[in-house]
Scaffold this motif. Structure first.
Motif, PDB file in Angstrom:
ATOM      1  N   GLY A  32      -5.271 -32.292  22.912  1.00  0.00           N
ATOM      2  CA  GLY A  32      -4.671 -31.694  21.720  1.00  0.00           C
ATOM      3  C   GLY A  32      -3.460 -32.437  21.194  1.00  0.00           C
ATOM      4  O   GLY A  32      -3.067 -32.248  20.034  1.00  0.00           O
ATOM      5  N   THR A  33      -2.853 -33.291  22.017  1.00  0.00           N
ATOM      6  CA  THR A  33      -1.713 -34.078  21.540  1.00  0.00           C
ATOM      7  C   THR A  33      -2.121 -35.018  20.398  1.00  0.00           C
ATOM      8  O   THR A  33      -1.271 -35.450  19.622  1.00  0.00           O
ATOM      9  CB  THR A  33      -1.100 -34.895  22.693  1.00  0.00           C
ATOM     10  N   ILE A  34      -3.402 -35.327  20.294  1.00  0.00           N
ATOM     11  CA  ILE A  34      -3.885 -36.143  19.167  1.00  0.00           C
ATOM     12  C   ILE A  34      -3.683 -35.393  17.861  1.00  0.00           C
ATOM     13  O   ILE A  34      -3.240 -35.965  16.854  1.00  0.00           O
ATOM     14  CB  ILE A  34      -5.371 -36.506  19.368  1.00  0.00           C
ATOM     15  N   GLY A  35      -3.990 -34.108  17.861  1.00  0.00           N
ATOM     16  CA  GLY A  35      -3.758 -33.295  16.666  1.00  0.00           C
ATOM     17  C   GLY A  35      -2.290 -33.227  16.300  1.00  0.00           C
ATOM     18  O   GLY A  35      -1.921 -33.277  15.118  1.00  0.00           O
ATOM     19  N   MET A  36      -1.434 -33.121  17.293  1.00  0.00           N
ATOM     20  CA  MET A  36       0.011 -33.093  17.058  1.00  0.00           C
ATOM     21  C   MET A  36       0.467 -34.389  16.389  1.00  0.00           C
ATOM     22  O   MET A  36       1.261 -34.360  15.440  1.00  0.00           O
ATOM     23  CB  MET A  36       0.736 -32.891  18.393  1.00  0.00           C
ATOM     24  N   GLU A  37      -0.052 -35.521  16.857  1.00  0.00           N
ATOM     25  CA  GLU A  37       0.339 -36.805  16.278  1.00  0.00           C
ATOM     26  C   GLU A  37      -0.158 -36.944  14.841  1.00  0.00           C
ATOM     27  O   GLU A  37       0.551 -37.467  13.972  1.00  0.00           O
ATOM     28  CB  GLU A  37      -0.204 -37.944  17.142  1.00  0.00           C
ATOM     29  N   ILE A  38      -1.366 -36.480  14.568  1.00  0.00           N
ATOM     30  CA  ILE A  38      -1.910 -36.562  13.207  1.00  0.00           C
ATOM     31  C   ILE A  38      -1.047 -35.779  12.235  1.00  0.00           C
ATOM     32  O   ILE A  38      -0.694 -36.265  11.152  1.00  0.00           O
ATOM     33  CB  ILE A  38      -3.364 -36.050  13.181  1.00  0.00           C
ATOM     34  N   VAL A  39      -0.678 -34.560  12.610  1.00  0.00           N
ATOM     35  CA  VAL A  39       0.154 -33.725  11.733  1.00  0.00           C
ATOM     36  C   VAL A  39       1.502 -34.383  11.495  1.00  0.00           C
ATOM     37  O   VAL A  39       2.040 -34.360  10.375  1.00  0.00           O
ATOM     38  CB  VAL A  39       0.326 -32.322  12.360  1.00  0.00           C
ATOM     39  N   ARG A  40       2.057 -34.995  12.513  1.00  0.00           N
ATOM     40  CA  ARG A  40       3.371 -35.622  12.377  1.00  0.00           C
ATOM     41  C   ARG A  40       3.316 -36.894  11.526  1.00  0.00           C
ATOM     42  O   ARG A  40       4.227 -37.178  10.757  1.00  0.00           O
ATOM     43  CB  ARG A  40       3.942 -35.935  13.770  1.00  0.00           C
TER      44      ARG A  40
END
Length: 453
Positions: free
Chosen positions: A252-260
């Motif tokens: 899920g950290t991939i989603g966090m990076e995309i949003v950022r």
């Protein structure tokens, strides 16, 4: 109400060689094991290891219905398998669960071993499709795949005493490398069970990371059975490839990076789907902070276990699974991943093998990188979706999830890439085994083919 008729469940079959009535398989052990006996001097030795018999499913275990991948097919790009959320759980429970996922992703320790990969604009594809295509470059991770995020996140949370006992996993490639690298960083002993059909380049790369490689069984199911049994006997923790909360939250950290990293409004994120760990983790974060963003899964048309599970509202087991995109070739999706996908995913796009090959070629022409078939899956789905719905001017993200391509598969990819772009066609015919029949066919068929093409 629609009545669903499904084939009765059957126990998985173990294909193995037999000796004196006992199932056995080939196993290859690393140097660490070989050195225990002076008679095992070579670095690699061929042994016979009994394959544990899998128990037949019982009624108490709620066996999964077996279905065919061909029972759910729709046009490329069409958003199907949209989850039915009319009978979802109470809102309070969902909010509590979502906040817990958010916290776990934000506090994940994946960056001890993983890198924060770039979100790159694909200028050529953007111009051709009429949308802004952004590539999330997980193929640039140290093991050329996103898998190390979840593996490390789970292993880093294990108690010190458990790490000293070691870990074990079963995998045919990317997950194995993720566990091996995580074990190296955590100074933990790891055993990796891989099918004997695993290409040498993959198990060699795992071995170089310091893990003990065991080649066992002709299929992933056999390797998994061996890994779980050995784990119980030796007190090792089994590290699953997708169906564990810590693994899911690590991805899920991939989603966090995309949003950022994303500047401006985002229409959709396209995610390759195998067991569901990657898309479940991304959806758990993105849907909480940006609920307007569509989370769209992409599966091969012949390996659509998640699409069928969402369509029927319950997990199913594929009777057969296509193996071209081996990184997502699973018969059953995870229990926890399915639950999260039912709550947060917007649907599944299905694509063909030819379309996947065309996207591998697109990625090479765009960034001079070669993705593995599963790694190009999201890009193929994004293109099909944008064309089907006539999307224009929007921002879309495709996860380039891995680049562990088998070299011997490149020839097939190049042959099928132009078929996927509809620049070439593959024709087949039958010619009678009679003298002069080939010449007769050439005189009759060749002119018609040339005229029509």
């Amino acid at each position: 109400m629609e009545t669903l008729q499904l084939a009765p469940p059957q126990p998985p079959l173990l294909r193995s060689r037999c000796r004196q009535g006992r199932p056995v398989v080939r196993a290859t052990l690393s140097k660490q094991t070989a050195e225990k006996s002076p008679s095992l001097a070579p670095r690699k030795v061929l042994l016979r290891v009994p394959v544990p018999t899998l128990p037949p499913p019982s009624s108490s275990q709620h066996p999964l219905p077996r279905v065919s991948a061909s029972s759910l097919q729709y046009p490329p790009g069409y958003l199907g398998a949209v989850p039915d959320r009319t009978d979802s759980e109470e809102a309070g429970e969902n909010i509590t669960s979502a906040m817990s996922h958010l916290t776990n992703i934000l506090s994940s320790k994946v960056y001890d071993v993983a890198v924060e990969t770039p979100l790159q604009l694909a200028t050529k594809l953007s111009e051709r499709w009429g949308v802004n295509v952004w590539l999330k470059r997980e193929d640039l991770q140290p093991v050329f795949s996103f898998k190390l995020r979840g593996a490390y996140n789970m292993m880093a949370k294990l108690p010190k005493g458990q790490l000293e006992k070691g870990v074990i996993c079963s995998s045919a490639g990317n997950h194995a490398q993720g566990v091996a690298l995580a074990a190296k960083r955590l100074n933990c002993n790891a055993v990796i069970a891989m099918p004997v059909t695993t290409p040498e380049i993959k198990w060699r790369s795992v071995e170089r990371l310091g893990s003990t490689v065991v080649l066992v069984g002709d299929s992933y199911d056999e390797a998994q059975a061996y890994a779980k049994k050995r784990g119980e006997e030796e007190g090792r923790i089994f590290i699953p490839p997708f169906d564990h909360p810590d693994v899911i939250m690590g991805q899920g950290t991939i989603g966090m990076e995309i949003v950022r990293h994303m500047q401006g409004p985002l229409h959709s994120i396209f995610v390759p789907v195998g067991g569901g760990g990657l898309i479940a983790g991304i959806a758990a974060f993105v849907k909480r902070v940006s609920p307007e963003v569509k989370i769209i899964g992409v599966e091969p048309a012949d390996a659509n276990a998640m699409a069928l599970s969402l369509h029927h509202g319950q997990r199913i087991m594929l009777d057969q699974v296509g193996g071209f995109a081996d990184g997502v070739a699973v018969k059953v999706v995870g229990e926890e991943t399915f639950r999260l996908c039912k709550e947060s995913v917007d649907g599944i796009v299905l694509v063909s093998r030819d379309a996947i090959c065309a996207s591998i070629k697109d990625m090479f022409e765009e960034k001079r990188n070669i993705l593995e078939p599963a790694g190009a899956l999201a890009l193929a789905g994004a293109e099909a979706y944008c064309k089907y719905y006539g999307l224009k001017g929007e921002n879309v993200v495709a996860i380039a999830s891995g680049a562990n391509m088998n070299f011997d598969k490149l020839r097939l990819v190049t042959e099928l890439a132009n078929v996927g772009r509809r620049q070439e066609a593959v024709l087949t015919t039958a010619v009678p085994e009679k003298l002069g029949s080939l010449e007769a066919w050439k005189h009759q068929a060749i002119p018609r083919i040339s005229t029509n093409c």
